[in-house]
Design a protein around this motif. Structure first.
Motif, PDB file in Angstrom:
ATOM      1  N   ILE A 108       6.184  -1.515  17.768  1.00 50.51           N
ATOM      2  CA  ILE A 108       6.506  -0.974  16.444  1.00 50.51           C
ATOM      3  C   ILE A 108       7.108  -2.048  15.554  1.00 50.51           C
ATOM      4  N   LEU A 109       6.715  -2.036  14.273  1.00 58.49           N
ATOM      5  CA  LEU A 109       7.299  -2.910  13.272  1.00 58.49           C
ATOM      6  C   LEU A 109       7.949  -2.054  12.193  1.00 58.49           C
ATOM      7  N   HIS A 110       8.877  -2.622  11.476  1.00 61.31           N
ATOM      8  CA  HIS A 110       9.572  -1.914  10.399  1.00 61.31           C
ATOM      9  C   HIS A 110       9.231  -2.559   9.059  1.00 61.31           C
ATOM     10  N   LEU A 111       8.820  -1.732   8.098  1.00 60.78           N
ATOM     11  CA  LEU A 111       8.500  -2.251   6.771  1.00 60.78           C
ATOM     12  C   LEU A 111       9.776  -2.619   6.027  1.00 60.78           C
ATOM     13  N   CYS A 136       0.832  -1.212   0.000  1.00 59.21           N
ATOM     14  CA  CYS A 136       0.000   0.000   0.000  1.00 59.21           C
ATOM     15  C   CYS A 136       0.866   1.261   0.000  1.00 59.21           C
ATOM     16  N   PHE A 137       1.845   1.317   0.895  1.00 55.83           N
ATOM     17  CA  PHE A 137       2.694   2.504   0.975  1.00 55.83           C
ATOM     18  C   PHE A 137       3.607   2.624  -0.245  1.00 55.83           C
ATOM     19  N   ASP A 138       4.044   1.503  -0.800  1.00 56.06           N
ATOM     20  CA  ASP A 138       4.861   1.562  -2.018  1.00 56.06           C
ATOM     21  C   ASP A 138       4.064   2.135  -3.185  1.00 56.06           C
ATOM     22  N   GLN A 139       2.793   1.769  -3.289  1.00 55.30           N
ATOM     23  CA  GLN A 139       1.944   2.292  -4.354  1.00 55.30           C
ATOM     24  C   GLN A 139       1.726   3.795  -4.201  1.00 55.30           C
ATOM     25  N   ASN A 156       4.133  12.899  -3.109  1.00 51.42           N
ATOM     26  CA  ASN A 156       5.079  11.818  -2.866  1.00 51.42           C
ATOM     27  C   ASN A 156       5.764  12.022  -1.517  1.00 51.42           C
ATOM     28  N   ASN A 157       5.448  11.149  -0.565  1.00 49.50           N
ATOM     29  CA  ASN A 157       6.007  11.240   0.789  1.00 49.50           C
ATOM     30  C   ASN A 157       7.211  10.318   0.903  1.00 49.50           C
ATOM     31  N   SER A 158       8.383  10.897   1.068  1.00 50.15           N
ATOM     32  CA  SER A 158       9.608  10.102   1.134  1.00 50.15           C
ATOM     33  C   SER A 158       9.919   9.604   2.541  1.00 50.15           C
ATOM     34  N   GLN A 159       9.155  10.065   3.541  1.00 50.31           N
ATOM     35  CA  GLN A 159       9.408   9.654   4.917  1.00 50.31           C
ATOM     36  C   GLN A 159       8.903   8.235   5.170  1.00 50.31           C
TER      37      GLN A 159
END
Length: 247
Positions: free
Chosen positions: A244-247, A216-219, A227-230
């Motif tokens: 917390i998890l890391h993508l 979802c966030f990659d799309q 375009n959010n680069s954070q």
């Protein structure tokens, strides 16, 4: 005259989350919440924070993801958290030295002390409370501009089920509330809903849900005009609490 009246009618496509993004996915025995980490000025185009945490822990079993007007978000999240803490005190979940005495009308001096084991508020109660606050504000001069995803682990209702079950609620700025399996808020939902529709299935494992969240966030990075680069903030809620998890 007709044109004047039309301008007074609020747009049905209004979205309090705006360019912010919230995503919720219910798994087999957990809930995954994701949010972008940026915050802009209210009604403006300037960036005020790139490390915002929009996913708040209300209690050990309830987590809220919120987007919208910063002041409204802070007000309602603080209110929900306070209600959770008060109920924990009432139910004796804050330690054996805590005692709550009711003196209101109809209470007749009822006393609850530590060890009562009432369990505090559940996510359904919190969802009703939040929906009531938002709906009531619509009739005032300062309606709450906020979108919410409320996640909670519900204790088993019978001895046949040994582990708590996940539950996710979707609330918008008009006071609509719905219990869902997956959902999102923000203009980015125009891209994410089709991905969630295609990729979601019942009893998802953690790795599957995390991969779907990442997709979802990659799309959004590749197709969204803003375009959010954070890095996105992703948290998981299960029987062991929130982390917390890391993508």
């Amino acid at each position: 005259l007709t044109l004047t009246l039309l301008t007074l009618i609020p747009s049905t496509t209004s979205n309090a989350a705006g360019t912010e993004t919230l995503i919720g996915i219910t798994g087999k025995n957990f809930i995954l919440l994701g949010a972008d980490s940026t915050r802009g000025s209210s009604g403006g185009i300037s960036l005020t924070s790139s490390t915002a945490d929009k996913i708040s822990v209300l209690s050990p079993s309830i987590v809220a993801a919120a987007a919208g007007d910063a002041a409204d978000v802070d007000a309602i999240i603080s209110s929900l958290e306070a209600h959770c803490v008060i109920r924990e005190y009432e139910d004796g979940m804050m330690g054996g030295d805590v005692q709550c005495v009711f003196r209101g009308s109809g209470s007749k001096g009822i006393t609850r002390s530590g060890g009562g084991g009432g369990g505090g508020l559940d996510v359904t109660s919190i969802a009703h409370l939040a929906r009531s606050s938002i709906a009531s504000s619509l009739r005032s001069s300062t309606p709450l501009r906020i979108n919410l995803l409320l996640a909670g682990m519900v204790p088993p209702s019978s001895s046949s089920s040994s582990s708590p079950s996940p539950k996710l609620y979707w609330l918008d700025e008009y006071g609509a509330s719905q219990c869902i399996k997956y959902g999102c808020h923000g203009y980015g939902s125009n891209f994410m809903l089709s991905i969630l529709d295609r990729g979601f299935h019942k009893d998802m494992e953690k790795d599957e849900a995390l991969e779907l969240m990442k997709n979802c966030f990659d799309q959004l990075k590749g197709r969204y005009v803003i375009n959010n680069s954070q890095k996105a903030c992703v948290k998981i809620l299960d029987k062991n609490g929130c982390r917390i998890l890391h993508l």
